[in-house]
Design an enzyme around this catalytic site. Structure first.
Site, PDB file in Angstrom:
ATOM      1  N   ASP A   1       0.964  -1.332  -0.272  1.00 14.72           N
ATOM      2  CA  ASP A   1       0.064   0.136   0.118  1.00 14.72           C
ATOM      3  C   ASP A   1       0.392   1.393  -0.316  1.00 14.72           C
ATOM      4  OD1 ASP A   1      -2.608  -0.559  -0.253  1.00 14.72           O
ATOM      5  OD2 ASP A   1      -2.676  -1.365   2.273  1.00 14.72           O
TER       6      ASP A   1
ATOM      7  N   HIS B   1     -11.702   7.301   4.389  1.00 20.12           N
ATOM      8  CA  HIS B   1     -10.584   8.043   4.431  1.00 20.12           C
ATOM      9  C   HIS B   1     -11.624   9.899   4.024  1.00 20.12           C
ATOM     10  CE1 HIS B   1      -7.042   6.193   4.496  1.00 20.12           C
ATOM     11  NE2 HIS B   1      -6.742   6.466   5.395  1.00 20.12           N
TER      12      HIS B   1
ATOM     13  N   CYS C   1      -4.685   9.332  -3.273  1.00 19.31           N
ATOM     14  CA  CYS C   1      -4.276   8.465  -2.313  1.00 19.31           C
ATOM     15  C   CYS C   1      -2.745   8.403  -3.079  1.00 19.31           C
ATOM     16  CB  CYS C   1      -4.595   7.497  -2.812  1.00 19.31           C
ATOM     17  SG  CYS C   1      -6.706   7.353  -2.412  1.00 19.31           S
TER      18      CYS C   1
ATOM     19  N   ARG D   1       0.496  -1.511   8.026  1.00 22.30           N
ATOM     20  CA  ARG D   1       0.586  -0.151   6.982  1.00 22.30           C
ATOM     21  C   ARG D   1       1.553   0.145   8.022  1.00 22.30           C
ATOM     22  NH1 ARG D   1      -2.912   2.980   3.278  1.00 22.30           N
ATOM     23  NH2 ARG D   1      -1.054   3.632   2.298  1.00 22.30           N
TER      24      ARG D   1
ATOM     25  N   ARG E   1     -10.241   5.651  10.045  1.00 22.82           N
ATOM     26  CA  ARG E   1      -8.508   5.626  10.581  1.00 22.82           C
ATOM     27  C   ARG E   1      -8.272   6.843  11.049  1.00 22.82           C
ATOM     28  NH1 ARG E   1      -6.968   2.661   5.881  1.00 22.82           N
ATOM     29  NH2 ARG E   1      -7.817   0.760   5.511  1.00 22.82           N
TER      30      ARG E   1
HETATM   31  C1  LIG Z   1      -8.328   7.866   0.609  1.00 20.61           C
HETATM   32  N1  LIG Z   1      -7.953   6.778   0.275  1.00 20.61           N
HETATM   33  C2  LIG Z   1      -8.014   6.009  -0.637  1.00 20.61           C
HETATM   34  C3  LIG Z   1      -6.169   7.030   0.839  1.00 20.61           C
HETATM   35  N2  LIG Z   1      -5.536   8.056   0.740  1.00 20.61           N
HETATM   36  N3  LIG Z   1      -5.357   5.766   0.380  1.00 20.61           N
HETATM   37  C4  LIG Z   1      -6.001   4.699   0.151  1.00 20.61           C
HETATM   38  C5  LIG Z   1      -5.568   3.184   0.920  1.00 20.61           C
HETATM   39  C6  LIG Z   1      -5.819   2.520   0.446  1.00 20.61           C
HETATM   40  C7  LIG Z   1      -4.348   1.410   1.391  1.00 20.61           C
HETATM   41  N4  LIG Z   1      -5.513   0.219   0.976  1.00 20.61           N
HETATM   42  C8  LIG Z   1      -5.573   1.242   2.961  1.00 20.61           C
HETATM   43  O1  LIG Z   1      -6.176   0.815   3.067  1.00 20.61           O
HETATM   44  O2  LIG Z   1      -5.318   1.880   4.081  1.00 20.61           O
END
Ligand SMILES: CN(C)C(=N)NCCC[C@H](N)C(=O)O
Length: 275
Positions: free
Chosen positions: A73, A173, A267, A98, A144
């Site tokens: 990621d 997010h 992202c 992550r 998150r």
């Molecule tokens: C708001 N988005 C979509 C982002 N800024 N980042 C994507 C993160 C994707 C990663 N698989 C996760 O779920 O953290």
């Protein structure tokens, strides 16, 4: 005929990106990820290269962080930090999958001579949940970033921070449900927020561009604007029309492979504000 809009002015930006060399979907930490669905890393790299080239053609500067094996990621650099005035708040990730990305980002910023590089004390996924609109930072939570992280951001950067709460796990997010268009304009999907957050947004941004469910579900709001040109997923057709109507220039991009990880153009793009 008088122009309906103030002139939209593009400002050159500096972005941090990470090539998706090790991109794959091997775990699921958001509703878009399905480890059973095959991914094509070569295609992800080609789509990402086009995004990077587009930024450079538009006059922006792209800096790169090296991808790390085992961190699929890491291509989503927007989550790595929040950077303002040469100060850096390095992310502390919600999911252990992550977590090691924080060390990679911290080392990159320390080597880059930034004025202050601090690791977030609370869970905080960088620009995924922090969107700067002029001198005001809109800060998301719900899935998150922890609400307590918002106070830490306020204290470090000395900007006004307004907390917004997300309610739909598909929009986990803030940058899946909202994009900054210029220093005082945004676009967003109201249903992704609590009624209180919707009311706040309506009062602060009465002329915001609103996205419908179809546009939001193809990550149309995971967009990057330089003040005039707005890069957004090509599937977000009606949102592109609304942006044109509001005097912006939509530029469709295809990041279908990176969509499988739950991300789009924004992202993959962390804005660096070194001064
Ligand atoms: C708001 N988005 C979509 C982002 N800024 N980042 C994507 C993160 C994707 C990663 N698989 C996760 O779920 O953290």
């Amino acid at each position: 005929m008088p122009n309906r809009f103030p002139e939209r002015v593009a400002r050159p930006r500096r972005y941090l990106m990470c090539p998706p060399t090790y991109f794959t979907v091997e775990y699921a930490i958001n509703p878009w990820m399905d480890p059973e669905q095959p991914t094509d890393t070569g295609l992800a790299v080609r789509q990402w290269e086009r995004l990077r080239a587009l930024y450079e053609q538009l006059g922006h500067t792209v800096e790169l962080i090296d991808p790390v094996p085992g961190l699929p990621d890491m291509v989503y650099t927007a989550n790595g930090a929040t950077v303002l005035g040469g100060q850096v708040l390095v992310a502390t990730f919600r999911h252990r999958e992550r977590a090691a990305e924080s060390d990679a980002h911290q080392a990159w910023f320390q080597a880059g001579g930034y004025r202050e590089v601090r690791r977030a004390a609370y869970v905080n996924e960088g620009e995924g949940d922090h969107l700067l609109v002029g001198r005001r930072l809109l800060a998301g939570s719900g899935f998150r970033t922890e609400p307590a992280a918002h106070a830490e951001v306020r204290e470090l950067f000395g900007v006004q921070v307004l907390s917004l709460t997300l309610v739909d796990p598909r929009f986990y997010h803030l940058d899946t449900a909202m994009a900054v268009l210029d220093d005082d304009q945004i676009m967003y999907y109201p249903e992704a927020f609590t009624p209180d957050s919707q009311a706040l947004l309506r009062s602060l941004y009465p002329d915001a561009v609103l996205a419908d469910r179809e546009d939001a579900e193809v990550f149309g709001l995971n967009a990057v604007s330089d003040g005039r040109r707005v890069l957004l997923p090509e599937a977000a057709k009606s949102l592109a029309g609304r942006l044109s109507d509001a005097g912006f220039e939509p530029i469709p991009v295809d990041l279908s492979e990176l969509f499988k990880g739950g991300g789009g153009p924004k992202c993959c793009t962390l804005e660096l504000r070194p001064v």
